[in-house]
Design a protein around this motif. Structure first.
Motif, PDB file in Angstrom:
ATOM      1  N   LEU A 101       1.015  -1.113  -0.043  1.00  0.00           N
ATOM      2  CA  LEU A 101      -0.024   0.142  -0.033  1.00  0.00           C
ATOM      3  C   LEU A 101       0.806   1.360  -0.144  1.00  0.00           C
ATOM      4  O   LEU A 101       0.488   2.249  -0.360  1.00  0.00           O
ATOM      5  CB  LEU A 101      -0.979   0.134   1.333  1.00  0.00           C
ATOM      6  N   ALA A 102       2.121   1.193   0.516  1.00  0.00           N
ATOM      7  CA  ALA A 102       2.987   2.300   0.555  1.00  0.00           C
ATOM      8  C   ALA A 102       3.541   2.831  -0.815  1.00  0.00           C
ATOM      9  O   ALA A 102       3.534   4.051  -0.939  1.00  0.00           O
ATOM     10  CB  ALA A 102       4.299   1.908   1.348  1.00  0.00           C
ATOM     11  N   ALA A 103       3.255   2.163  -1.980  1.00  0.00           N
ATOM     12  CA  ALA A 103       3.483   2.529  -3.030  1.00  0.00           C
ATOM     13  C   ALA A 103       2.450   3.337  -3.638  1.00  0.00           C
ATOM     14  O   ALA A 103       2.740   4.145  -4.675  1.00  0.00           O
ATOM     15  CB  ALA A 103       3.732   0.873  -4.299  1.00  0.00           C
ATOM     16  N   SER A 104       1.187   3.127  -3.085  1.00  0.00           N
ATOM     17  CA  SER A 104       0.179   4.072  -3.663  1.00  0.00           C
ATOM     18  C   SER A 104      -0.072   5.082  -2.641  1.00  0.00           C
ATOM     19  O   SER A 104      -0.391   6.264  -3.081  1.00  0.00           O
ATOM     20  CB  SER A 104      -1.104   3.200  -3.633  1.00  0.00           C
ATOM     21  N   PHE A 105       0.048   4.702  -1.480  1.00  0.00           N
ATOM     22  CA  PHE A 105      -0.528   6.060  -0.546  1.00  0.00           C
ATOM     23  C   PHE A 105       0.528   6.556   0.492  1.00  0.00           C
ATOM     24  O   PHE A 105       0.309   7.265   1.143  1.00  0.00           O
ATOM     25  CB  PHE A 105      -1.515   5.071   0.531  1.00  0.00           C
ATOM     26  N   GLY A 106       1.812   6.023   0.142  1.00  0.00           N
ATOM     27  CA  GLY A 106       2.905   6.604   0.758  1.00  0.00           C
ATOM     28  C   GLY A 106       3.796   5.911   1.819  1.00  0.00           C
ATOM     29  O   GLY A 106       2.962   4.615   2.333  1.00  0.00           O
ATOM     30  N   LYS A 107       4.755   6.217   2.393  1.00  0.00           N
ATOM     31  CA  LYS A 107       5.697   5.177   3.308  1.00  0.00           C
ATOM     32  C   LYS A 107       4.753   4.967   4.657  1.00  0.00           C
ATOM     33  O   LYS A 107       4.362   6.117   5.395  1.00  0.00           O
ATOM     34  CB  LYS A 107       6.982   6.057   3.460  1.00  0.00           C
ATOM     35  N   GLY A 108       4.904   3.973   4.913  1.00  0.00           N
ATOM     36  CA  GLY A 108       4.337   3.753   6.179  1.00  0.00           C
ATOM     37  C   GLY A 108       3.141   2.914   6.127  1.00  0.00           C
ATOM     38  O   GLY A 108       2.457   2.586   7.306  1.00  0.00           O
ATOM     39  N   VAL A 109       2.276   3.172   5.195  1.00  0.00           N
ATOM     40  CA  VAL A 109       0.730   2.657   4.883  1.00  0.00           C
ATOM     41  C   VAL A 109       0.922   1.346   4.727  1.00  0.00           C
ATOM     42  O   VAL A 109       1.323   0.903   3.678  1.00  0.00           O
ATOM     43  CB  VAL A 109      -0.039   3.715   3.989  1.00  0.00           C
ATOM     44  N   THR A 110       0.278   0.482   5.649  1.00  0.00           N
ATOM     45  CA  THR A 110       0.024  -1.099   5.200  1.00  0.00           C
ATOM     46  C   THR A 110      -1.311  -1.327   5.589  1.00  0.00           C
ATOM     47  O   THR A 110      -2.074  -0.817   6.347  1.00  0.00           O
ATOM     48  CB  THR A 110       0.955  -1.738   6.277  1.00  0.00           C
ATOM     49  N   LEU A 111      -1.673  -2.423   5.268  1.00  0.00           N
ATOM     50  CA  LEU A 111      -2.903  -3.047   5.551  1.00  0.00           C
ATOM     51  C   LEU A 111      -2.672  -3.959   6.924  1.00  0.00           C
ATOM     52  O   LEU A 111      -2.067  -5.228   6.534  1.00  0.00           O
ATOM     53  CB  LEU A 111      -3.493  -3.951   4.263  1.00  0.00           C
ATOM     54  N   ARG A 112      -3.187  -3.767   7.893  1.00  0.00           N
ATOM     55  CA  ARG A 112      -2.960  -4.510   8.977  1.00  0.00           C
ATOM     56  C   ARG A 112      -4.014  -5.598   9.411  1.00  0.00           C
ATOM     57  O   ARG A 112      -3.637  -6.814   9.676  1.00  0.00           O
ATOM     58  CB  ARG A 112      -3.140  -3.660  10.220  1.00  0.00           C
ATOM     59  N   ARG A 113      -5.352  -5.169   8.947  1.00  0.00           N
ATOM     60  CA  ARG A 113      -6.359  -6.479   9.212  1.00  0.00           C
ATOM     61  C   ARG A 113      -7.512  -6.188   8.602  1.00  0.00           C
ATOM     62  O   ARG A 113      -8.002  -5.131   8.184  1.00  0.00           O
ATOM     63  CB  ARG A 113      -6.571  -6.377  10.795  1.00  0.00           C
ATOM     64  N   ILE A 114      -8.133  -7.347   8.097  1.00  0.00           N
ATOM     65  CA  ILE A 114      -9.389  -7.396   7.554  1.00  0.00           C
ATOM     66  C   ILE A 114     -10.242  -8.257   8.189  1.00  0.00           C
ATOM     67  O   ILE A 114      -9.991  -9.650   8.477  1.00  0.00           O
ATOM     68  CB  ILE A 114      -9.328  -7.681   5.889  1.00  0.00           C
ATOM     69  N   THR A 115     -11.449  -7.908   8.705  1.00  0.00           N
ATOM     70  CA  THR A 115     -12.167  -8.766   9.581  1.00  0.00           C
ATOM     71  C   THR A 115     -13.642  -9.131   8.515  1.00  0.00           C
ATOM     72  O   THR A 115     -14.150  -8.343   7.928  1.00  0.00           O
ATOM     73  CB  THR A 115     -13.073  -8.058  10.714  1.00  0.00           C
ATOM     74  N   VAL A 116     -13.755 -10.453   8.421  1.00  0.00           N
ATOM     75  CA  VAL A 116     -14.745 -10.882   7.613  1.00  0.00           C
ATOM     76  C   VAL A 116     -15.841 -11.616   8.354  1.00  0.00           C
ATOM     77  O   VAL A 116     -15.364 -12.560   9.238  1.00  0.00           O
ATOM     78  CB  VAL A 116     -14.267 -11.832   6.341  1.00  0.00           C
ATOM     79  N   GLU A 117     -17.150 -11.517   8.231  1.00  0.00           N
ATOM     80  CA  GLU A 117     -18.175 -12.104   9.150  1.00  0.00           C
ATOM     81  C   GLU A 117     -19.319 -12.643   8.245  1.00  0.00           C
ATOM     82  O   GLU A 117     -19.785 -11.464   7.579  1.00  0.00           O
ATOM     83  CB  GLU A 117     -18.355 -11.395  10.200  1.00  0.00           C
ATOM     84  N   ARG A 118     -19.692 -13.823   8.321  1.00  0.00           N
ATOM     85  CA  ARG A 118     -21.029 -13.865   7.586  1.00  0.00           C
ATOM     86  C   ARG A 118     -22.338 -13.244   8.193  1.00  0.00           C
ATOM     87  O   ARG A 118     -22.237 -13.120   9.524  1.00  0.00           O
ATOM     88  CB  ARG A 118     -21.357 -15.434   7.800  1.00  0.00           C
ATOM     89  N   THR A 119     -23.323 -12.774   7.612  1.00  0.00           N
ATOM     90  CA  THR A 119     -24.498 -12.087   7.871  1.00  0.00           C
ATOM     91  C   THR A 119     -25.526 -12.426   7.122  1.00  0.00           C
ATOM     92  O   THR A 119     -25.416 -12.794   5.985  1.00  0.00           O
ATOM     93  CB  THR A 119     -23.915 -10.526   7.977  1.00  0.00           C
ATOM     94  N   LYS A 120     -26.794 -11.987   7.639  1.00  0.00           N
ATOM     95  CA  LYS A 120     -28.054 -12.112   7.008  1.00  0.00           C
ATOM     96  C   LYS A 120     -28.424 -11.015   6.677  1.00  0.00           C
ATOM     97  O   LYS A 120     -29.748 -10.797   5.978  1.00  0.00           O
ATOM     98  CB  LYS A 120     -29.062 -13.011   7.551  1.00  0.00           C
ATOM     99  N   ASP A 121     -27.738  -9.729   7.084  1.00  0.00           N
ATOM    100  CA  ASP A 121     -28.200  -8.587   6.832  1.00  0.00           C
ATOM    101  C   ASP A 121     -28.175  -8.329   5.172  1.00  0.00           C
ATOM    102  O   ASP A 121     -27.444  -8.839   4.482  1.00  0.00           O
ATOM    103  CB  ASP A 121     -27.084  -7.513   7.526  1.00  0.00           C
ATOM    104  N   LYS A 122     -29.067  -7.314   4.793  1.00  0.00           N
ATOM    105  CA  LYS A 122     -29.138  -6.966   3.527  1.00  0.00           C
ATOM    106  C   LYS A 122     -27.792  -6.322   2.782  1.00  0.00           C
ATOM    107  O   LYS A 122     -26.900  -5.603   3.736  1.00  0.00           O
ATOM    108  CB  LYS A 122     -30.373  -6.070   3.173  1.00  0.00           C
ATOM    109  N   VAL A 123     -27.367  -6.574   1.643  1.00  0.00           N
ATOM    110  CA  VAL A 123     -26.235  -5.807   1.007  1.00  0.00           C
ATOM    111  C   VAL A 123     -26.479  -4.275   1.253  1.00  0.00           C
ATOM    112  O   VAL A 123     -27.376  -3.797   0.613  1.00  0.00           O
ATOM    113  CB  VAL A 123     -26.246  -6.386  -0.249  1.00  0.00           C
ATOM    114  N   THR A 124     -25.436  -3.857   1.669  1.00  0.00           N
ATOM    115  CA  THR A 124     -25.353  -2.360   1.710  1.00  0.00           C
ATOM    116  C   THR A 124     -24.987  -1.769   0.531  1.00  0.00           C
ATOM    117  O   THR A 124     -24.181  -2.270  -0.408  1.00  0.00           O
ATOM    118  CB  THR A 124     -24.641  -1.923   2.832  1.00  0.00           C
TER     119      THR A 124
END
Lengths: 93, 163
Positions: free
Chosen positions: A22-45
């Motif tokens: 991500l640093a290549a696009s957003f600058g030095k030090g920017v990283t993707l730390r975490r993505i949380t995925v959860e199943r849900t029955k909610d409608k698609v936003t």
């Protein structure tokens, strides 16, 4: 695929973002730390179309202006292959 | 290679590209034999093309455009729900009905639009202008039917269909 817009008002400025660098696009030090995925029955936003004023104009056009009736496979330009529908399966419903 | 044999190969090639392809891992871009892959129909989930089970690809072969329309995908699914939404049912509902005289079927409309998008001309244009190469339409099964449907609107001088 992750993308970014150099100018949020201009879809032609779309560019791929490497999630492992991500640093290549957003600058030095920017990283993707975490993505949380959860199943849900909610409608698609939805709602991204409200953030991008040009959204409806690219429903049936690629970001380079060509019709989505066919995609040019002689170029690897991102603007030739994506349209508003690339960002939500709900948009064409 | 024999012309009809190669057009038959291109007719089958449209089964193996885009979405719902029979063979995974083929490159989207490049060539097959001496034909360069030019274009494909919309493959976005939620698009009209995918919703009605339509797919087509276009090639440049020896200076001539070739359009290949995909035929019926016989993937029945493992449940009633999957069957109802299966590629085969989409093809029957939106494609086979063309053969029953329903020219407004989804795949017929998209076959015309894809032709226009690739060739730059309407299927209702009388003939290819003198000195310009025509467009060859090919397809297997339902794809051959769609090619025939498109050619039926033309005088036939510029287009040839192989089913």
């Amino acid at each position: 695929m992750l993308v970014r817009f150099g100018d949020i008002a201009d879809p032609k400025t779309v560019a791929k973002v490497d999630p492992d660098d991500l640093a290549a696009s957003f600058g030095k030090g920017v990283t993707l730390r975490r993505i949380t995925v959860e199943r849900t029955k909610d409608k698609v936003t939805t709602g991204i179309e409200k953030r991008l004023g040009w959204w409806a104009n690219y429903r049936n056009r690629h970001f380079d202006g060509t019709s989505t009736a066919s995609q040019d496979l002689t170029t690897d330009a991102l603007t030739a292959s994506i349209s508003s529908g690339s960002f939500s399966t709900e948009f064409n419903k | 290679m024999n012309r009809d044999v190669f057009l038959s190969i291109l007719a089958m090639d449209s089964y193996n590209r885009g979405y719902g392809q029979g063979i995974n891992g083929l490159a989207d871009m490049g060539s097959i034999g001496s034909a360069t892959i030019l274009r494909q129909s919309n493959i976005l989930a939620g698009s009209t093309e995918v919703n009605v089970g339509f797919y087509a690809s276009a090639y440049l072969w020896d200076g001539v455009q070739v359009i290949s329309y995909r035929g019926t995908n016989f993937v029945p699914g493992s449940s009633i729900s999957e069957f109802i939404n299966s590629p085969a049912v989409k093809d029957i509902w939106n494609g086979w009905t063309v053969g029953a005289g329903f020219a407004g079927a989804g795949q017929a409309k998209l076959a015309k639009e894809f032709f226009t998008s690739v060739s730059g001309r309407s299927i209702y244009d009388p003939i290819t202008p003198v000195g310009q190469p025509g467009t060859i339409l090919t397809g297997h099964s339902l794809g051959g039917g769609l090619a025939g449907f498109a050619i039926s609107n033309d005088n036939g001088d510029a287009l040839k269909a192989a089913a």
